[in-house]
Design a protein around this motif. Structure first.
Motif, PDB file in Angstrom:
ATOM      1  N   ALA A 125      -6.023  10.551  -1.114  1.00  0.00           N
ATOM      2  CA  ALA A 125      -6.422   9.135  -1.139  1.00  0.00           C
ATOM      3  C   ALA A 125      -7.315   8.816   0.046  1.00  0.00           C
ATOM      4  O   ALA A 125      -7.175   9.402   1.128  1.00  0.00           O
ATOM      5  CB  ALA A 125      -5.185   8.231  -1.102  1.00  0.00           C
TER       6      ALA A 125
ATOM      7  N   ASP B 198     -10.001  -2.882  -0.182  1.00  0.00           N
ATOM      8  CA  ASP B 198      -9.751  -4.315  -0.371  1.00  0.00           C
ATOM      9  C   ASP B 198     -10.953  -5.141   0.081  1.00  0.00           C
ATOM     10  O   ASP B 198     -11.832  -4.662   0.787  1.00  0.00           O
ATOM     11  CB  ASP B 198      -8.462  -4.767   0.347  1.00  0.00           C
ATOM     12  CG  ASP B 198      -8.602  -4.771   1.865  1.00  0.00           C
ATOM     13  OD1 ASP B 198      -9.687  -4.463   2.391  1.00  0.00           O
ATOM     14  OD2 ASP B 198      -7.596  -5.083   2.542  1.00  0.00           O
TER      15      ASP B 198
ATOM     16  N   VAL C 234      -7.586  -6.168  -4.160  1.00  0.00           N
ATOM     17  CA  VAL C 234      -7.424  -4.758  -3.814  1.00  0.00           C
ATOM     18  C   VAL C 234      -7.850  -3.927  -5.016  1.00  0.00           C
ATOM     19  O   VAL C 234      -7.296  -4.083  -6.109  1.00  0.00           O
ATOM     20  CB  VAL C 234      -5.955  -4.413  -3.478  1.00  0.00           C
ATOM     21  CG1 VAL C 234      -5.842  -2.951  -3.075  1.00  0.00           C
ATOM     22  CG2 VAL C 234      -5.417  -5.315  -2.378  1.00  0.00           C
ATOM     23  N   HIS C 235      -8.856  -3.085  -4.838  1.00  0.00           N
ATOM     24  CA  HIS C 235      -9.308  -2.213  -5.917  1.00  0.00           C
ATOM     25  C   HIS C 235      -8.693  -0.827  -5.736  1.00  0.00           C
ATOM     26  O   HIS C 235      -8.701  -0.290  -4.621  1.00  0.00           O
ATOM     27  CB  HIS C 235     -10.836  -2.029  -5.879  1.00  0.00           C
ATOM     28  CG  HIS C 235     -11.605  -3.306  -5.882  1.00  0.00           C
ATOM     29  ND1 HIS C 235     -11.746  -4.090  -6.999  1.00  0.00           N
ATOM     30  CD2 HIS C 235     -12.287  -3.947  -4.897  1.00  0.00           C
ATOM     31  CE1 HIS C 235     -12.487  -5.152  -6.715  1.00  0.00           C
ATOM     32  NE2 HIS C 235     -12.831  -5.091  -5.442  1.00  0.00           N
ATOM     33  N   VAL C 236      -8.192  -0.274  -6.831  1.00  0.00           N
ATOM     34  CA  VAL C 236      -7.717   1.113  -6.808  1.00  0.00           C
ATOM     35  C   VAL C 236      -8.580   1.881  -7.798  1.00  0.00           C
ATOM     36  O   VAL C 236      -8.516   1.636  -9.005  1.00  0.00           O
ATOM     37  CB  VAL C 236      -6.229   1.207  -7.206  1.00  0.00           C
ATOM     38  CG1 VAL C 236      -5.759   2.658  -7.179  1.00  0.00           C
ATOM     39  CG2 VAL C 236      -5.380   0.354  -6.266  1.00  0.00           C
TER      40      VAL C 236
ATOM     41  N   LEU D 142       2.256   1.784  -3.459  1.00  0.00           N
ATOM     42  CA  LEU D 142       1.196   2.204  -4.385  1.00  0.00           C
ATOM     43  C   LEU D 142       0.857   3.687  -4.189  1.00  0.00           C
ATOM     44  O   LEU D 142       0.733   4.450  -5.136  1.00  0.00           O
ATOM     45  CB  LEU D 142      -0.015   1.319  -4.090  1.00  0.00           C
ATOM     46  CG  LEU D 142      -1.248   1.362  -4.960  1.00  0.00           C
ATOM     47  CD1 LEU D 142      -1.884  -0.015  -4.950  1.00  0.00           C
ATOM     48  CD2 LEU D 142      -2.255   2.362  -4.476  1.00  0.00           C
ATOM     49  N   LEU D 143       0.743   4.105  -2.936  1.00  0.00           N
ATOM     50  CA  LEU D 143       0.359   5.488  -2.634  1.00  0.00           C
ATOM     51  C   LEU D 143       1.488   6.456  -2.993  1.00  0.00           C
ATOM     52  O   LEU D 143       1.241   7.530  -3.541  1.00  0.00           O
ATOM     53  CB  LEU D 143      -0.017   5.601  -1.152  1.00  0.00           C
ATOM     54  CG  LEU D 143      -1.295   4.835  -0.761  1.00  0.00           C
ATOM     55  CD1 LEU D 143      -1.347   4.574   0.744  1.00  0.00           C
ATOM     56  CD2 LEU D 143      -2.546   5.593  -1.209  1.00  0.00           C
TER      57      LEU D 143
ATOM     58  N   VAL E 284      -8.406   5.279   2.093  1.00  0.00           N
ATOM     59  CA  VAL E 284      -8.171   3.840   2.185  1.00  0.00           C
ATOM     60  C   VAL E 284      -9.269   3.211   3.039  1.00  0.00           C
ATOM     61  O   VAL E 284      -9.681   3.761   4.056  1.00  0.00           O
ATOM     62  CB  VAL E 284      -6.761   3.484   2.750  1.00  0.00           C
ATOM     63  CG1 VAL E 284      -5.666   4.010   1.833  1.00  0.00           C
ATOM     64  CG2 VAL E 284      -6.556   3.998   4.159  1.00  0.00           C
TER      65      VAL E 284
ATOM     66  N   VAL F 216      -8.611   3.333  -2.298  1.00  0.00           N
ATOM     67  CA  VAL F 216      -7.991   2.006  -2.239  1.00  0.00           C
ATOM     68  C   VAL F 216      -8.824   1.168  -1.276  1.00  0.00           C
ATOM     69  O   VAL F 216      -8.908   1.479  -0.083  1.00  0.00           O
ATOM     70  CB  VAL F 216      -6.528   2.094  -1.746  1.00  0.00           C
ATOM     71  CG1 VAL F 216      -5.876   0.710  -1.789  1.00  0.00           C
ATOM     72  CG2 VAL F 216      -5.726   3.087  -2.583  1.00  0.00           C
TER      73      VAL F 216
ATOM     74  N   PHE G 139       0.820  -1.215   0.000  1.00  0.00           N
ATOM     75  CA  PHE G 139       0.000   0.000   0.000  1.00  0.00           C
ATOM     76  C   PHE G 139       0.857   1.270   0.000  1.00  0.00           C
ATOM     77  O   PHE G 139       0.556   2.228  -0.708  1.00  0.00           O
ATOM     78  CB  PHE G 139      -0.970   0.000   1.187  1.00  0.00           C
ATOM     79  CG  PHE G 139      -1.977  -1.110   1.108  1.00  0.00           C
ATOM     80  CD1 PHE G 139      -2.910  -1.144   0.079  1.00  0.00           C
ATOM     81  CD2 PHE G 139      -1.968  -2.140   2.033  1.00  0.00           C
ATOM     82  CE1 PHE G 139      -3.827  -2.178  -0.031  1.00  0.00           C
ATOM     83  CE2 PHE G 139      -2.887  -3.179   1.933  1.00  0.00           C
ATOM     84  CZ  PHE G 139      -3.817  -3.202   0.901  1.00  0.00           C
TER      85      PHE G 139
END
Ligand code: SAM
Length: 251
Positions: free
Chosen positions: A116, A153, A245-247, A41-42, A118, A151, A38
């Motif tokens: 973002a 999951d 995990v969806h972004v 990704l961020l 989460v 983000v 994570f």
């Protein structure tokens, strides 16, 4: 099996379960099993400010603060936030900025806009009606900056629903400490049993989200692009990932 209600989450995360979870699941081991997925990704997307909408006992918030992100920690449960605050001091010397807020009315209680949001630890599964899911996603969308990302999951329920429900498949969480087994499953309810090493047993009722359904909802509330990853070595034991995990990108 009758309880299929979004508001029930505040009664399920009772102090006994929460404390046990935290005392057994060693944060260091959880950190190792999740890796830097994570955070990487961020960072890659240039994120600075983050709203953790499913703070729970604080694992992800502390991880994000450690990594240097400006983080606000929200949750609908005051008990969870109290524990998260203590864990922030204990594990990272952080003073968590906590806000009690239900996702369905997030904009009423949390202010500002974020790079973002989460929603991790299979939390979105606590919403039992489509109306609540759409509403929560729309609230998340509204709290993001124009190029922000969500983000989120979820457990791989497709595998459970399609392969047929079997109580023989046990998902071990972070090694062998907690056995997580589906006890009942239909299209509208997944009831999980958590067995701890002292043989104490707790249950959580969840809505079995199908991967493509979650993706479709995200698109329908306005997210322009949704990318889905399989697992992050969380509890990976078979060829199929246990988690997705969806972004979702706002623009
Ligand atoms: N991210 C943390 C982790 O992985 O350790 C915590 C996840 S915990 C499984 C899910 C959290 O979502 C709980 O703390 C619960 O109180 C919160 N939650 C569930 N439904 C909610 C809702 N409608 N609004 C706000 N919080 C909610």
């Amino acid at each position: 099996m009758e309880v299929r209600d979004t508001g029930h989450y505040t009664e399920e995360y009772i102090p006994g379960f929460v404390e046990k979870w935290d005392s057994l699941i060693d944060w260091e081991r959880r950190r190792q099993s999740e890796g830097s997925f994570f955070v990487d990704l961020l960072r890659k997307r240039g994120v600075k400010s983050i709203l953790d909408v499913a703070t729970g006992t604080g694992f992800h918030s502390v991880r994000l603060l450690d990594a240097g992100f400006e983080t606000v920690s929200a949750d609908g449960s005051a008990d969870m936030l109290a524990q998260a605050f203590d864990n922030g001091v204990r594990y990272g010397n952080h003073i968590l900025r906590v806000v009690q807020a239900d996702w369905r009315w997030l904009n009423r209680d949390v202010h500002g806009q974020y790079d973002a949001i989460v929603c991790l630890g299979n939390s979105f599964t606590h919403l039992f009606s489509e109306r609540d899911r759409r509403r929560a996603l729309a609230e998340f969308y509204a709290m993001l900056k124009h190029d922000g990302i969500l983000v989120l999951d979820q457990r791989n329920y497709d595998a459970m629903l399609d392969r047929g429900f079997s109580t023989k498949h046990t998902y071990y969480y972070c090694g062998e400490d907690v056995a997580v087994e589906p006890e009942y499953l239909d299209d509208g309810l997944c009831r999980m049993r958590y067995t701890f090493p002292d043989d104490s047993v707790y249950h959580l009722n969840m809505f079995p989200l199908r991967k493509d359904y979650t993706r479709r909802l995200m698109t329908e509330v306005g997210f322009q692009h949704v990318e889905t990853y399989g697992d992050f070595q969380h509890t990976y034991r078979e060829e199929q990932p246990d988690f997705f995990v969806h972004v979702a990108e706002k623009e």
